[in-house]
Design a protein around this motif. Structure first.
Motif, PDB file in Angstrom:
ATOM      1  N   TRP A 146       0.841  -1.202   0.000  1.00 34.42           N
ATOM      2  CA  TRP A 146       0.000   0.000   0.000  1.00 34.42           C
ATOM      3  C   TRP A 146       0.881   1.259   0.000  1.00 34.42           C
ATOM      4  N   TYR A 147       1.875   1.292   0.891  1.00 39.11           N
ATOM      5  CA  TYR A 147       2.749   2.466   0.980  1.00 39.11           C
ATOM      6  C   TYR A 147       3.599   2.609  -0.278  1.00 39.11           C
ATOM      7  N   SER A 148       4.105   1.480  -0.802  1.00 43.89           N
ATOM      8  CA  SER A 148       4.931   1.580  -2.026  1.00 43.89           C
ATOM      9  C   SER A 148       4.148   2.128  -3.194  1.00 43.89           C
ATOM     10  N   GLY A 149       2.835   1.929  -3.197  1.00 46.12           N
ATOM     11  CA  GLY A 149       2.008   2.423  -4.294  1.00 46.12           C
ATOM     12  C   GLY A 149       1.607   3.890  -4.162  1.00 46.12           C
ATOM     13  N   LEU A 150       1.916   4.503  -3.046  1.00 47.47           N
ATOM     14  CA  LEU A 150       1.554   5.914  -2.864  1.00 47.47           C
ATOM     15  C   LEU A 150       2.545   6.837  -3.566  1.00 47.47           C
ATOM     16  N   ARG A 151       2.046   7.981  -3.978  1.00 47.65           N
ATOM     17  CA  ARG A 151       2.933   9.017  -4.520  1.00 47.65           C
ATOM     18  C   ARG A 151       3.664   9.677  -3.343  1.00 47.65           C
ATOM     19  N   LYS A 152       4.961   9.915  -3.538  1.00 54.47           N
ATOM     20  CA  LYS A 152       5.781  10.503  -2.482  1.00 54.47           C
ATOM     21  C   LYS A 152       6.609  11.637  -3.058  1.00 54.47           C
ATOM     22  N   PRO A 153       6.982  12.598  -2.214  1.00 55.34           N
ATOM     23  CA  PRO A 153       7.809  13.702  -2.707  1.00 55.34           C
ATOM     24  C   PRO A 153       9.205  13.194  -3.089  1.00 55.34           C
ATOM     25  N   SER A 154       9.872  13.942  -3.942  1.00 54.07           N
ATOM     26  CA  SER A 154      11.197  13.535  -4.423  1.00 54.07           C
ATOM     27  C   SER A 154      12.230  13.443  -3.302  1.00 54.07           C
ATOM     28  N   TRP A 155      12.008  14.144  -2.212  1.00 52.45           N
ATOM     29  CA  TRP A 155      12.965  14.156  -1.111  1.00 52.45           C
ATOM     30  C   TRP A 155      12.720  13.047  -0.068  1.00 52.45           C
ATOM     31  N   THR A 156      11.832  12.113  -0.378  1.00 54.11           N
ATOM     32  CA  THR A 156      11.564  10.994   0.536  1.00 54.11           C
ATOM     33  C   THR A 156      12.843  10.185   0.738  1.00 54.11           C
ATOM     34  N   PRO A 157      13.236   9.959   1.998  1.00 53.41           N
ATOM     35  CA  PRO A 157      14.443   9.144   2.219  1.00 53.41           C
ATOM     36  C   PRO A 157      14.225   7.720   1.700  1.00 53.41           C
ATOM     37  N   PRO A 158      15.289   7.056   1.274  1.00 52.34           N
ATOM     38  CA  PRO A 158      15.149   5.651   0.844  1.00 52.34           C
ATOM     39  C   PRO A 158      14.697   4.790   2.027  1.00 52.34           C
ATOM     40  N   ASN A 159      13.963   3.743   1.730  1.00 56.87           N
ATOM     41  CA  ASN A 159      13.403   2.880   2.777  1.00 56.87           C
ATOM     42  C   ASN A 159      14.456   2.350   3.749  1.00 56.87           C
ATOM     43  N   TRP A 160      15.656   2.045   3.256  1.00 57.04           N
ATOM     44  CA  TRP A 160      16.687   1.457   4.110  1.00 57.04           C
ATOM     45  C   TRP A 160      17.153   2.418   5.203  1.00 57.04           C
ATOM     46  N   VAL A 161      16.887   3.716   5.081  1.00 59.37           N
ATOM     47  CA  VAL A 161      17.336   4.711   6.061  1.00 59.37           C
ATOM     48  C   VAL A 161      16.527   4.626   7.357  1.00 59.37           C
ATOM     49  N   PHE A 162      15.252   4.299   7.255  1.00 58.75           N
ATOM     50  CA  PHE A 162      14.364   4.380   8.409  1.00 58.75           C
ATOM     51  C   PHE A 162      14.777   3.463   9.562  1.00 58.75           C
TER      52      PHE A 162
ATOM     53  N   ASN B 100       4.841  13.020   6.138  1.00 53.08           N
ATOM     54  CA  ASN B 100       3.453  12.596   6.345  1.00 53.08           C
ATOM     55  C   ASN B 100       2.506  13.563   5.639  1.00 53.08           C
ATOM     56  N   LEU B 101       2.724  14.846   5.824  1.00 50.26           N
ATOM     57  CA  LEU B 101       1.864  15.856   5.208  1.00 50.26           C
ATOM     58  C   LEU B 101       1.967  15.821   3.686  1.00 50.26           C
ATOM     59  N   ALA B 102       3.185  15.696   3.174  1.00 48.28           N
ATOM     60  CA  ALA B 102       3.375  15.663   1.719  1.00 48.28           C
ATOM     61  C   ALA B 102       2.697  14.439   1.105  1.00 48.28           C
ATOM     62  N   VAL B 103       2.857  13.282   1.737  1.00 50.06           N
ATOM     63  CA  VAL B 103       2.234  12.061   1.217  1.00 50.06           C
ATOM     64  C   VAL B 103       0.711  12.177   1.305  1.00 50.06           C
ATOM     65  N   LEU B 104       0.219  12.757   2.376  1.00 51.96           N
ATOM     66  CA  LEU B 104      -1.225  12.974   2.519  1.00 51.96           C
ATOM     67  C   LEU B 104      -1.748  13.860   1.394  1.00 51.96           C
ATOM     68  N   ARG B 105      -1.056  14.944   1.118  1.00 55.03           N
ATOM     69  CA  ARG B 105      -1.498  15.866   0.057  1.00 55.03           C
ATOM     70  C   ARG B 105      -1.413  15.241  -1.326  1.00 55.03           C
ATOM     71  N   LEU B 106      -0.393  14.431  -1.558  1.00 53.25           N
ATOM     72  CA  LEU B 106      -0.206  13.804  -2.867  1.00 53.25           C
ATOM     73  C   LEU B 106      -1.182  12.637  -3.103  1.00 53.25           C
ATOM     74  N   ASN B 107      -1.796  12.151  -2.032  1.00 53.62           N
ATOM     75  CA  ASN B 107      -2.649  10.961  -2.117  1.00 53.62           C
ATOM     76  C   ASN B 107      -3.969  11.176  -1.412  1.00 53.62           C
ATOM     77  N   ARG B 108      -4.604  12.289  -1.636  1.00 54.22           N
ATOM     78  CA  ARG B 108      -5.861  12.614  -0.960  1.00 54.22           C
ATOM     79  C   ARG B 108      -6.901  11.496  -1.110  1.00 54.22           C
ATOM     80  N   GLU B 109      -6.936  10.866  -2.259  1.00 56.60           N
ATOM     81  CA  GLU B 109      -7.937   9.826  -2.501  1.00 56.60           C
ATOM     82  C   GLU B 109      -7.666   8.569  -1.679  1.00 56.60           C
ATOM     83  N   ALA B 110      -6.434   8.369  -1.228  1.00 59.13           N
ATOM     84  CA  ALA B 110      -6.091   7.179  -0.456  1.00 59.13           C
ATOM     85  C   ALA B 110      -6.218   7.437   1.043  1.00 59.13           C
ATOM     86  N   ALA B 111      -6.456   8.693   1.416  1.00 57.64           N
ATOM     87  CA  ALA B 111      -6.464   9.043   2.851  1.00 57.64           C
ATOM     88  C   ALA B 111      -7.698   8.619   3.547  1.00 57.64           C
TER      89      ALA B 111
END
Length: 153
Positions: free
Chosen positions: A29-45, A142-153
């Motif tokens: 589900w998360y991989s399918g969301l639109r994310k901003p270009s500055w999203t850290p790579p998954n391995w960083v978290f 969180n805010l950027a992903v929310l704005r980019l994916n309003r329909e998924a929220a």
């Protein structure tokens, strides 16, 4: 030098809170969301959170040792509960909007800890500074992903 069991209790509390990330993972589900270009790579978290969780445990323990009745202990416990809730809201319930409220509250609790802990343990307050920075970045994401994916929220 003997082992301090109180530190083990703080570490255990943090491990319990961190385990919410084990139960509620990003997944497809998360991989399918639109994310901003500055999203850290998954391995960083993972590594970032591991270091932060160690710092969170030590900071809480330092304040507790210095003054177990300090308001900073309340902020510490509250931020831990709010932190543990975010993964369930965002990844589990897929409620990016509620997760945004949660992370805003988390930011306030972390900042509250820093301010209140500074009177008890400067080291504890400083240990939370990177956490506040990371929560700021996470809130912006969180805010950027929310704005980019309003329909998924």
């Amino acid at each position: 030098m003997s082992f301090d069991w109180s530190l083990a209790v703080f570490v255990a509390l943090v491990v319990v809170a961190a385990s919410s990330g084990v139960f509620f993972k990003p997944g497809e589900w998360y991989s399918g969301l639109r994310k901003p270009s500055w999203t850290p790579p998954n391995w960083v978290f993972g590594p970032v959170w591991m270091v932060l969780y160690i710092m969170i445990a030590v900071a809480g323990w330092l304040v507790w040792r210095a003054d177990p009745t300090s308001i900073a202990i309340w902020f510490w416990g509250t931020q831990l509960l709010v932190n543990a809730t975010w993964s369930g809201l965002f990844f589990g319930m897929r409620r990016m909007d509620l997760a945004m409220y949660d992370i805003a509250l988390l930011w306030v609790m972390v900042a509250g800890f820093i301010v209140s802990a500074s009177a008890v343990s400067t080291t504890a307050a400083l240990l939370f500074a990177p956490y506040l920075l990371w929560v700021t970045i996470a809130a912006a994401l969180n805010l950027a992903v929310l704005r980019l994916n309003r329909e998924a929220a």
